[in-house]
Design an enzyme around this catalytic site. Structure first.
Site, PDB file in Angstrom:
ATOM      1  N   LYS A 145       0.837  -1.215   0.000  1.00 15.70           N
ATOM      2  CA  LYS A 145       0.000   0.000   0.000  1.00 15.70           C
ATOM      3  C   LYS A 145       0.873   1.267   0.000  1.00 15.70           C
ATOM      4  O   LYS A 145       0.656   2.176  -0.796  1.00 15.70           O
ATOM      5  CB  LYS A 145      -0.924   0.036   1.240  1.00 15.70           C
ATOM      6  CG  LYS A 145      -1.802  -1.195   1.396  1.00 15.70           C
ATOM      7  CD  LYS A 145      -2.674  -1.122   2.635  1.00 15.70           C
ATOM      8  CE  LYS A 145      -1.930  -1.041   3.961  1.00 15.70           C
ATOM      9  NZ  LYS A 145      -1.148  -2.255   4.316  1.00 15.70           N
ATOM     10  N   ARG A 182      12.125  -5.428   4.452  1.00 14.04           N
ATOM     11  CA  ARG A 182      11.856  -4.024   4.113  1.00 14.04           C
ATOM     12  C   ARG A 182      12.876  -3.090   4.769  1.00 14.04           C
ATOM     13  O   ARG A 182      13.237  -3.246   5.924  1.00 14.04           O
ATOM     14  CB  ARG A 182      10.455  -3.659   4.591  1.00 14.04           C
ATOM     15  CG  ARG A 182      10.195  -2.163   4.535  1.00 14.04           C
ATOM     16  CD  ARG A 182       8.757  -1.808   4.659  1.00 14.04           C
ATOM     17  NE  ARG A 182       8.161  -2.228   5.918  1.00 14.04           N
ATOM     18  CZ  ARG A 182       6.867  -2.097   6.190  1.00 14.04           C
ATOM     19  NH1 ARG A 182       6.054  -1.609   5.276  1.00 14.04           N
ATOM     20  NH2 ARG A 182       6.397  -2.487   7.343  1.00 14.04           N
ATOM     21  N   ARG A 234      -9.003   1.103   9.675  1.00  6.34           N
ATOM     22  CA  ARG A 234      -8.481  -0.211  10.035  1.00  6.34           C
ATOM     23  C   ARG A 234      -9.478  -0.992  10.887  1.00  6.34           C
ATOM     24  O   ARG A 234      -9.198  -2.127  11.283  1.00  6.34           O
ATOM     25  CB  ARG A 234      -7.220  -0.026  10.874  1.00  6.34           C
ATOM     26  CG  ARG A 234      -5.985   0.268  10.045  1.00  6.34           C
ATOM     27  CD  ARG A 234      -5.135  -0.864  10.087  1.00  6.34           C
ATOM     28  NE  ARG A 234      -3.753  -0.960  10.355  1.00  6.34           N
ATOM     29  CZ  ARG A 234      -2.728  -0.330   9.865  1.00  6.34           C
ATOM     30  NH1 ARG A 234      -2.861   0.716   9.154  1.00  6.34           N
ATOM     31  NH2 ARG A 234      -1.525  -0.726  10.122  1.00  6.34           N
ATOM     32  N   ARG A 290      12.160  -1.151  10.347  1.00  3.12           N
ATOM     33  CA  ARG A 290      11.165  -0.744  11.338  1.00  3.12           C
ATOM     34  C   ARG A 290      11.168  -1.712  12.514  1.00  3.12           C
ATOM     35  O   ARG A 290      11.301  -2.915  12.335  1.00  3.12           O
ATOM     36  CB  ARG A 290       9.778  -0.721  10.686  1.00  3.12           C
ATOM     37  CG  ARG A 290       9.410   0.637  10.155  1.00  3.12           C
ATOM     38  CD  ARG A 290       8.178   0.665   9.302  1.00  3.12           C
ATOM     39  NE  ARG A 290       7.002   0.010   9.857  1.00  3.12           N
ATOM     40  CZ  ARG A 290       5.822   0.006   9.255  1.00  3.12           C
ATOM     41  NH1 ARG A 290       5.663   0.623   8.105  1.00  3.12           N
ATOM     42  NH2 ARG A 290       4.799  -0.615   9.795  1.00  3.12           N
ATOM     43  N   ARG A 317       0.856  -8.542  13.948  1.00  3.65           N
ATOM     44  CA  ARG A 317       0.149  -7.572  13.108  1.00  3.65           C
ATOM     45  C   ARG A 317      -0.769  -8.267  12.112  1.00  3.65           C
ATOM     46  O   ARG A 317      -1.862  -7.787  11.823  1.00  3.65           O
ATOM     47  CB  ARG A 317       1.170  -6.695  12.367  1.00  3.65           C
ATOM     48  CG  ARG A 317       1.819  -5.663  13.290  1.00  3.65           C
ATOM     49  CD  ARG A 317       3.094  -5.098  12.696  1.00  3.65           C
ATOM     50  NE  ARG A 317       2.888  -4.444  11.433  1.00  3.65           N
ATOM     51  CZ  ARG A 317       3.852  -4.273  10.523  1.00  3.65           C
ATOM     52  NH1 ARG A 317       5.074  -4.718  10.756  1.00  3.65           N
ATOM     53  NH2 ARG A 317       3.588  -3.659   9.398  1.00  3.65           N
TER      54      ARG A 317
HETATM   55  P1  AP5 Z   1       4.877  -1.588   1.761  1.00  3.31           P
HETATM   56  O1  AP5 Z   1       4.449  -0.786   0.579  1.00  3.31           O
HETATM   57  O2  AP5 Z   1       5.762  -0.939   2.782  1.00  3.31           O
HETATM   58  O3  AP5 Z   1       3.618  -2.304   2.440  1.00  3.31           O
HETATM   59  P2  AP5 Z   1       2.390  -1.685   3.218  1.00  3.31           P
HETATM   60  O4  AP5 Z   1       1.171  -2.349   2.686  1.00  3.31           O
HETATM   61  O5  AP5 Z   1       2.420  -0.189   3.199  1.00  3.31           O
HETATM   62  O6  AP5 Z   1       2.701  -2.265   4.655  1.00  3.31           O
HETATM   63  P3  AP5 Z   1       2.860  -1.596   6.089  1.00  3.31           P
HETATM   64  O7  AP5 Z   1       3.575  -2.597   6.953  1.00  3.31           O
HETATM   65  O8  AP5 Z   1       3.480  -0.228   6.025  1.00  3.31           O
HETATM   66  O9  AP5 Z   1       1.417  -1.494   6.494  1.00  3.31           O
HETATM   67  P4  AP5 Z   1       0.882  -1.517   7.880  1.00  3.31           P
HETATM   68  O10 AP5 Z   1      -0.508  -1.284   7.497  1.00  3.31           O
HETATM   69  O11 AP5 Z   1       1.111  -2.630   8.782  1.00  3.31           O
HETATM   70  O12 AP5 Z   1       1.760  -0.378   8.627  1.00  3.31           O
HETATM   71  P5  AP5 Z   1       1.398   1.102   9.048  1.00  3.31           P
HETATM   72  O13 AP5 Z   1       2.615   1.911   8.949  1.00  3.31           O
HETATM   73  O14 AP5 Z   1       0.148   1.553   8.369  1.00  3.31           O
HETATM   74  O15 AP5 Z   1       5.616  -2.906   1.180  1.00  3.31           O
HETATM   75  C1  AP5 Z   1       6.200  -3.838   2.063  1.00  3.31           C
HETATM   76  C2  AP5 Z   1       7.540  -4.353   1.473  1.00  3.31           C
HETATM   77  O16 AP5 Z   1       7.246  -5.086   0.266  1.00  3.31           O
HETATM   78  C3  AP5 Z   1       8.509  -3.233   1.066  1.00  3.31           C
HETATM   79  O17 AP5 Z   1       9.798  -3.639   1.370  1.00  3.31           O
HETATM   80  C4  AP5 Z   1       8.311  -3.076  -0.452  1.00  3.31           C
HETATM   81  O18 AP5 Z   1       9.494  -2.646  -1.094  1.00  3.31           O
HETATM   82  C5  AP5 Z   1       7.922  -4.501  -0.869  1.00  3.31           C
HETATM   83  N1  AP5 Z   1       6.949  -4.539  -1.961  1.00  3.31           N
HETATM   84  C6  AP5 Z   1       5.927  -3.661  -2.206  1.00  3.31           C
HETATM   85  N2  AP5 Z   1       5.222  -4.063  -3.288  1.00  3.31           N
HETATM   86  C7  AP5 Z   1       5.795  -5.240  -3.703  1.00  3.31           C
HETATM   87  C8  AP5 Z   1       5.503  -6.155  -4.781  1.00  3.31           C
HETATM   88  N3  AP5 Z   1       4.474  -5.950  -5.619  1.00  3.31           N
HETATM   89  N4  AP5 Z   1       6.288  -7.259  -4.886  1.00  3.31           N
HETATM   90  C9  AP5 Z   1       7.332  -7.486  -4.018  1.00  3.31           C
HETATM   91  N5  AP5 Z   1       7.658  -6.647  -2.994  1.00  3.31           N
HETATM   92  C10 AP5 Z   1       6.893  -5.534  -2.846  1.00  3.31           C
HETATM   93  O19 AP5 Z   1       0.988   0.878  10.601  1.00  3.31           O
HETATM   94  C11 AP5 Z   1       1.961   0.611  11.598  1.00  3.31           C
HETATM   95  C12 AP5 Z   1       1.308   0.616  12.984  1.00  3.31           C
HETATM   96  O20 AP5 Z   1       0.735   1.923  13.249  1.00  3.31           O
HETATM   97  C13 AP5 Z   1       0.125  -0.355  13.154  1.00  3.31           C
HETATM   98  O21 AP5 Z   1       0.562  -1.654  13.512  1.00  3.31           O
HETATM   99  C14 AP5 Z   1      -0.672   0.339  14.296  1.00  3.31           C
HETATM  100  O22 AP5 Z   1      -0.075   0.141  15.546  1.00  3.31           O
HETATM  101  C15 AP5 Z   1      -0.518   1.818  13.936  1.00  3.31           C
HETATM  102  N6  AP5 Z   1      -1.602   2.303  13.051  1.00  3.31           N
HETATM  103  C16 AP5 Z   1      -1.466   2.809  11.788  1.00  3.31           C
HETATM  104  N7  AP5 Z   1      -2.659   3.146  11.277  1.00  3.31           N
HETATM  105  C17 AP5 Z   1      -3.578   2.844  12.221  1.00  3.31           C
HETATM  106  C18 AP5 Z   1      -4.999   2.942  12.267  1.00  3.31           C
HETATM  107  N8  AP5 Z   1      -5.712   3.405  11.215  1.00  3.31           N
HETATM  108  N9  AP5 Z   1      -5.635   2.525  13.392  1.00  3.31           N
HETATM  109  C19 AP5 Z   1      -4.940   2.062  14.461  1.00  3.31           C
HETATM  110  N10 AP5 Z   1      -3.599   1.934  14.478  1.00  3.31           N
HETATM  111  C20 AP5 Z   1      -2.913   2.326  13.369  1.00  3.31           C
END
Ligand code: AP5
Length: 210
Positions: free
Chosen positions: A13, A123, A85, A155, A166
């Site tokens: 994403k 990552r 979420r 991270r 997660r």
């Molecule tokens: P990447 O693009 O980084 O994946 P992503 O879907 O963005 O994953 P995240 O881990 O960032 O999402 P998340 O939802 O857990 O974390 P967030 O920061 O929102 O891609 C991942 C890897 O794959 C990268 O290395 C990339 O290069 C590679 N890649 C990408 N596309 C690819 C492909 N097609 N093929 C191969 N490789 C590929 O949340 C973190 C924390 O914050 C949560 O756990 C929670 O505690 C808190 N939080 C955030 N938002 C909320 C909310 N709305 N409500 C409550 N808590 C929240």
């Protein structure tokens, strides 16, 4: 039109959101990045969120909803990355969008949970800009360093045990949104290579706006 990205951690994403932001100028609103910035700056919000994030739990809905509401007062289309979420957050977002007379397309990054673990543990992120790489699937030009010279970091929540937590939290608290959005969902195949996902996303979003 605003866009919502829904899908498990590691589905890609953030990667696709950065590409859309650079290409189309849509503003990426990543709740994860906002929380991490608050944490790095030592704000009250950041301190509140830290323990939840380190454990791989969700930060409470009221904290997140207040943080997002502020952002909707700014002009321009928004790409919601990592929000909503929970069903409570989705209901709050629908109400906010109605109040601001905005509409959103909802994209589902479809990928089995077994496929994302390797993406997360490999990552590497630029802590200043949030730009994301992968040591195998999307390596930086110079190992461990971004083009702007910033050393890349892993991270805290990308350790294997926290990743599993997660994914479990996603299954229990976020996957019910698939039923919540139902027919509104635009599914894309997130198992494909990065550029293939970018192309499918562009084609489907064009169709949604037309
Ligand atoms: P990447 O693009 O980084 O994946 P992503 O879907 O963005 O994953 P995240 O881990 O960032 O999402 P998340 O939802 O857990 O974390 P967030 O920061 O929102 O891609 C991942 C890897 O794959 C990268 O290395 C990339 O290069 C590679 N890649 C990408 N596309 C690819 C492909 N097609 N093929 C191969 N490789 C590929 O949340 C973190 C924390 O914050 C949560 O756990 C929670 O505690 C808190 N939080 C955030 N938002 C909320 C909310 N709305 N409500 C409550 N808590 C929240």
């Amino acid at each position: 039109m605003d866009v919502i990205f829904l899908g498990p951690p590691g589905a890609g994403k953030g990667t696709q959101a950065q590409i859309l932001e650079e290409r189309d100028g849509i503003r990426q609103l990543s709740t994860g990045d906002m929380l991490r910035r608050n944490r790095a700056a030592g704000t009250e919000l950041g301190r509140k969120a830290q323990a939840y994030m380190d454990r791989g739990d969700l930060v409470p809905d009221d904290v997140i909803i207040a943080m997002v509401e502020d952002e909707l007062n700014k002009p321009g289309d928004v790409l919601f990355d990592g929000f909503p979420r929970t069903v409570t957050q989705a209901e709050a977002l629908d109400a906010m969008l109605r109040r601001h007379d905005r509409q959103a397309a909802v994209v589902l990054f479809a990928i089995p949970l077994e496929a994302v673990e390797e993406r997360l543990t490999g990552r590497w992120t630029n802590p200043k800009t949030g730009r994301v790489y992968h040591e195998k699937f999307h390596p930086p030009a110079r190992p461990g360093i971004d083009d702007d010279g910033t050393p890349l970091v892993q991270r805290e929540d990308d350790k294997v045990e926290t990743v599993r937590k997660r994914l479990d939290v996603y299954e229990r608290q976020t996957s019910p949104l698939i039923d919540y959005y139902g027919d509104r969902l635009i599914p894309i195949d997130a198992t494909k290579a990065l550029q293939t996902v970018t192309a499918e996303l562009a084609a489907k979003l064009k169709g949604a706006v037309a």
